[in-house]
Scaffold this active site. Structure first.
Site, PDB file in Angstrom:
ATOM      1  N   ASN A 143       0.848  -1.183   0.000  1.00 21.78           N
ATOM      2  CA  ASN A 143       0.000   0.000   0.000  1.00 21.78           C
ATOM      3  C   ASN A 143       0.888   1.239   0.000  1.00 21.78           C
ATOM      4  O   ASN A 143       1.479   1.574   1.034  1.00 21.78           O
ATOM      5  CB  ASN A 143      -0.911  -0.004   1.221  1.00 21.78           C
ATOM      6  CG  ASN A 143      -1.784   1.252   1.309  1.00 21.78           C
ATOM      7  OD1 ASN A 143      -1.848   2.039   0.365  1.00 21.78           O
ATOM      8  ND2 ASN A 143      -2.445   1.441   2.445  1.00 21.78           N
ATOM      9  N   GLY A 201       0.084  -1.464   6.878  1.00 24.61           N
ATOM     10  CA  GLY A 201      -0.306  -1.621   8.268  1.00 24.61           C
ATOM     11  C   GLY A 201      -1.146  -2.871   8.450  1.00 24.61           C
ATOM     12  O   GLY A 201      -1.213  -3.743   7.581  1.00 24.61           O
ATOM     13  N   ASP A 202      -1.823  -2.951   9.595  1.00 23.59           N
ATOM     14  CA  ASP A 202      -2.611  -4.148   9.903  1.00 23.59           C
ATOM     15  C   ASP A 202      -3.866  -4.250   9.040  1.00 23.59           C
ATOM     16  O   ASP A 202      -4.379  -5.342   8.819  1.00 23.59           O
ATOM     17  CB  ASP A 202      -2.998  -4.128  11.387  1.00 23.59           C
ATOM     18  CG  ASP A 202      -1.777  -4.109  12.284  1.00 23.59           C
ATOM     19  OD1 ASP A 202      -0.893  -4.964  12.102  1.00 23.59           O
ATOM     20  OD2 ASP A 202      -1.687  -3.221  13.152  1.00 23.59           O
ATOM     21  N   GLY A 234       0.237   1.649  12.718  1.00 23.46           N
ATOM     22  CA  GLY A 234       0.235   0.854  13.942  1.00 23.46           C
ATOM     23  C   GLY A 234       1.218  -0.306  13.920  1.00 23.46           C
ATOM     24  O   GLY A 234       2.019  -0.482  14.820  1.00 23.46           O
ATOM     25  N   ASP A 299      -8.198   5.291  17.257  1.00 22.13           N
ATOM     26  CA  ASP A 299      -7.693   4.698  16.022  1.00 22.13           C
ATOM     27  C   ASP A 299      -8.314   5.358  14.803  1.00 22.13           C
ATOM     28  O   ASP A 299      -7.618   5.741  13.844  1.00 22.13           O
ATOM     29  CB  ASP A 299      -7.982   3.193  16.037  1.00 22.13           C
ATOM     30  CG  ASP A 299      -7.203   2.431  14.971  1.00 22.13           C
ATOM     31  OD1 ASP A 299      -6.529   3.087  14.148  1.00 22.13           O
ATOM     32  OD2 ASP A 299      -7.262   1.213  14.952  1.00 22.13           O
ATOM     33  N   ARG A 306      -2.600  10.738   9.664  1.00 18.24           N
ATOM     34  CA  ARG A 306      -1.850   9.561   9.215  1.00 18.24           C
ATOM     35  C   ARG A 306      -0.413   9.895   8.847  1.00 18.24           C
ATOM     36  O   ARG A 306       0.494   9.089   9.056  1.00 18.24           O
ATOM     37  CB  ARG A 306      -2.574   8.929   8.025  1.00 18.24           C
ATOM     38  CG  ARG A 306      -1.848   7.744   7.411  1.00 18.24           C
ATOM     39  CD  ARG A 306      -2.679   7.077   6.345  1.00 18.24           C
ATOM     40  NE  ARG A 306      -3.815   6.389   6.919  1.00 18.24           N
ATOM     41  CZ  ARG A 306      -3.766   5.163   7.419  1.00 18.24           C
ATOM     42  NH1 ARG A 306      -2.612   4.490   7.419  1.00 18.24           N
ATOM     43  NH2 ARG A 306      -4.841   4.601   7.922  1.00 18.24           N
ATOM     44  N   ARG A 312       0.400   9.720  15.393  1.00 19.67           N
ATOM     45  CA  ARG A 312      -1.031  10.015  15.265  1.00 19.67           C
ATOM     46  C   ARG A 312      -1.818   9.471  16.448  1.00 19.67           C
ATOM     47  O   ARG A 312      -2.780  10.087  16.906  1.00 19.67           O
ATOM     48  CB  ARG A 312      -1.584   9.449  13.960  1.00 19.67           C
ATOM     49  CG  ARG A 312      -1.535   7.939  13.861  1.00 19.67           C
ATOM     50  CD  ARG A 312      -2.174   7.401  12.599  1.00 19.67           C
ATOM     51  NE  ARG A 312      -3.540   7.003  12.825  1.00 19.67           N
ATOM     52  CZ  ARG A 312      -4.161   6.035  12.144  1.00 19.67           C
ATOM     53  NH1 ARG A 312      -3.515   5.401  11.178  1.00 19.67           N
ATOM     54  NH2 ARG A 312      -5.402   5.724  12.404  1.00 19.67           N
ATOM     55  N   GLU A 467      -9.786  -1.333  11.170  1.00 20.11           N
ATOM     56  CA  GLU A 467     -10.752  -0.964  10.145  1.00 20.11           C
ATOM     57  C   GLU A 467     -12.123  -0.717  10.766  1.00 20.11           C
ATOM     58  O   GLU A 467     -12.554  -1.431  11.673  1.00 20.11           O
ATOM     59  CB  GLU A 467     -10.848  -2.070   9.095  1.00 20.11           C
ATOM     60  CG  GLU A 467      -9.526  -2.359   8.379  1.00 20.11           C
ATOM     61  CD  GLU A 467      -9.015  -1.166   7.619  1.00 20.11           C
ATOM     62  OE1 GLU A 467      -9.717  -0.682   6.715  1.00 20.11           O
ATOM     63  OE2 GLU A 467      -7.897  -0.699   7.931  1.00 20.11           O
TER      64      GLU A 467
END
Length: 512
Positions: A143, A201-202, A234, A299, A306, A312, A467
């Protein structure tokens, strides 16, 4: 009635036995390819030349050394196996010869990869666990907008050189939108790859796993080994893998280098999968966590920051503390100690018809939880967190009490009434895993195998692996040892129940 949950203190980490990386010589010469493949991750602040590319373009430097290339999204990159004494710092003649040899034998996209012999190792349960082959071929899903937006640059400068030394060839694909990775793995011919590497990220790993579980051949697709390379904000899953390997807590480029070296070592470990059911009928899977309340708000509300990277979350924490609120809902869970003495109920018919594993411990959300579950009497919370792994972020050591048994997860909740100062102290102490030693009466921890959470209003949101998910009743169950991940862990945690695990199935590469 199950015993009440207790507040645990963290166990001190063992000082001995931690692997240390060998620092590079002052001359700057890189280690040999054989040494690179076996080198341990570096401690904080110490990096090898493999993680740097000097002033020249990283992709060009990688090509000169015979590293994989990544010319464009979906471009193919191949390695060149050189003599073990060849070095990145060798003469121009050697570098050109290596580059020419690499270009002389490309592998066409879609060509079946010729795998080398595998060496079986023993896992903790006594079954065979096969490492990735050498050489091996991986699909990298990256990404470019994750974290600070430098993922592609970091891949070229920190990942490519190590992959080249370890005989790992790759195809690099850049994701372009939300759920793009999910769509890609749903349609991908997985037989082309020995592993899927997720660099972000996750959230991107969440997409990949759910995409695999949505395939018609999900039972074999989910056995394709996965690897997490941190390039998001994260990076909790990568930090947990780094921790399980016995390495010190690091972040940013150091964490990325550690995880890349683990990929080069090729060891695999089975990981748990959290199955979630919602009141609206949605079925999804989590590889890391479900958060509700304070943590989820931080979150998701910090998304606008970001570009700050991990900072953040710090900024978001202070902003949410300034407007601290409580969340009303009901929480119930199935404690670990109850599972060994109670047989799970028969799954409902609608579960049997669903794609994916059967959640044998769950009953339909419209029914009351089984009598052997524990129902939390309080209904006002500041946060609820179900966590599969040790870290909630690369600098958030949320579960210092040690790994749960396979098939179990960490459940934390903070009751209403906690002061802003106490909550801030807990989050600051979490960086080193010392928050459980604060003896906060509002913080409760219990290991569980299943849970149910029913918000009483629409205040707050859920965050699943970071998410967004709408606020509605949700329940979940852990499935032990359900998929493979690249890891440096020598021993897997024991399983609570005699369920089939990846280590008891045929090797994943033989399936796909």
């Amino acid at each position: 009635m199950a015993s009440a949950p207790t507040r645990l203190r963290p166990r001190e980490a063992a000082a001995g036995g931690r692997a240390r990386a060998q620092l590079l010589r002052d001359s700057g010469a890189a280690p040999t390819s054989a040494a690179r493949g076996a080198a341990e991750p570096v401690p904080r602040g110490a990096r090898g030349d493999s993680g740097r590319s000097g002033a020249q373009d990283p992709a060009t430097a990688g090509n000169d050394a015979g590293a994989p290339t990544a010319p464009a999204p979906g471009g193919e990159g191949e390695t060149h196996s050189r003599h073990q004494d060849a070095r990145l710092g060798s003469t121009d003649k050697e570098l050109k010869a290596g580059a020419a040899a690499a270009d002389s034998a490309p592998t066409a996209p879609g060509t079946p990869w010729q795998r080398g012999p595998r060496v079986a190792v023993m896992d903790a349960a006594g079954g065979s666990r096969n490492p990735l082959p050498r050489p091996c071929r991986v699909l990298v899903l990256l990404n470019p907008r994750g974290g600070k937006g430098k993922a592609l640059q970091l891949f070229r400068s920190h990942v490519q050189p190590l992959l080249a030394q370890a005989d790992v060839s790759f195809t690099l694909t850049l994701t372009e939108r939300r759920n793009h990775a999910r769509e890609l793995v749903r349609a991908e011919d997985l037989r082309r790859w020995d592993a899927l590497v997720v660099m972000s990220g996750d959230g991107l790993m969440h997409e990949v796993v759910n995409g695999l579980m949505e395939r018609p051949d999900w039972e074999t697709a989910i056995q394709k080994p996965l690897c997490s390379l941190p390039a998001g904000s994260g990076n909790a899953l990568a930090a947990s893998v780094n921790h399980y390997a016995g390495y010190e807590q690091v972040t940013n480029e150091d964490l990325l280098t550690n995880c890349t070296r683990l990929l080069c070592r090729r060891l695999l470990e089975p990981m748990d999968l959290l199955s979630l059911q919602t009141a609206s009928g949605q079925r999804l899977f989590s590889v890391l966590s479900l958060a509700w309340g304070f943590i989820a708000d931080v979150d998701l509300e910090s998304e606008k920051f970001r570009r700050l990277g991990e900072m953040r979350f710090t900024l978001g924490t202070f902003l949410r503390l300034a407007a601290l609120r409580t969340y009303q809902g009901s929480l119930a869970y199935l404690p670990v100690e109850t599972v060994v003495s109670k047989m799970p109920p028969c799954p409902a018919r609608d579960q049997q018809a669903q794609q994916g594993p059967v959640d044998a411990h769950l009953v339909p959300l419209e029914e009351a939880v089984p009598s052997h579950w524990t129902v939390v009497p309080e209904q006002d919370f500041v946060l609820v967190l179900a966590l599969l792994h040790s870290h909630l972020g690369s600098e958030m050591f949320a579960a210092p009490m040690g790994r749960c048994a396979a098939g179990a997860m960490h459940l934390f909740y903070v009751r209403a009434g906690v002061s802003r100062a106490t909550l801030l102290r807990l989050f600051l102490a979490m960086e080193k895993g010392r928050h459980m030693a604060c003896d906060c009466p509002h913080l409760v921890y219990v290991p569980v195998v299943a849970f149910r959470l029913e918000p009483k209003d629409r205040k707050g949101v859920f965050a699943v692996d970071g998410e967004l998910m709408i606020s509605e009743a949700v329940q979940g169950q852990v499935h032990p040892n359900y998929f493979w991940m690249v890891s440096g862990c020598r021993e897997s945690p024991p399983s609570l129940e005699p369920q089939a695990s990846p280590s008891q199935r045929p090797p994943p590469a033989e399936h796909l």
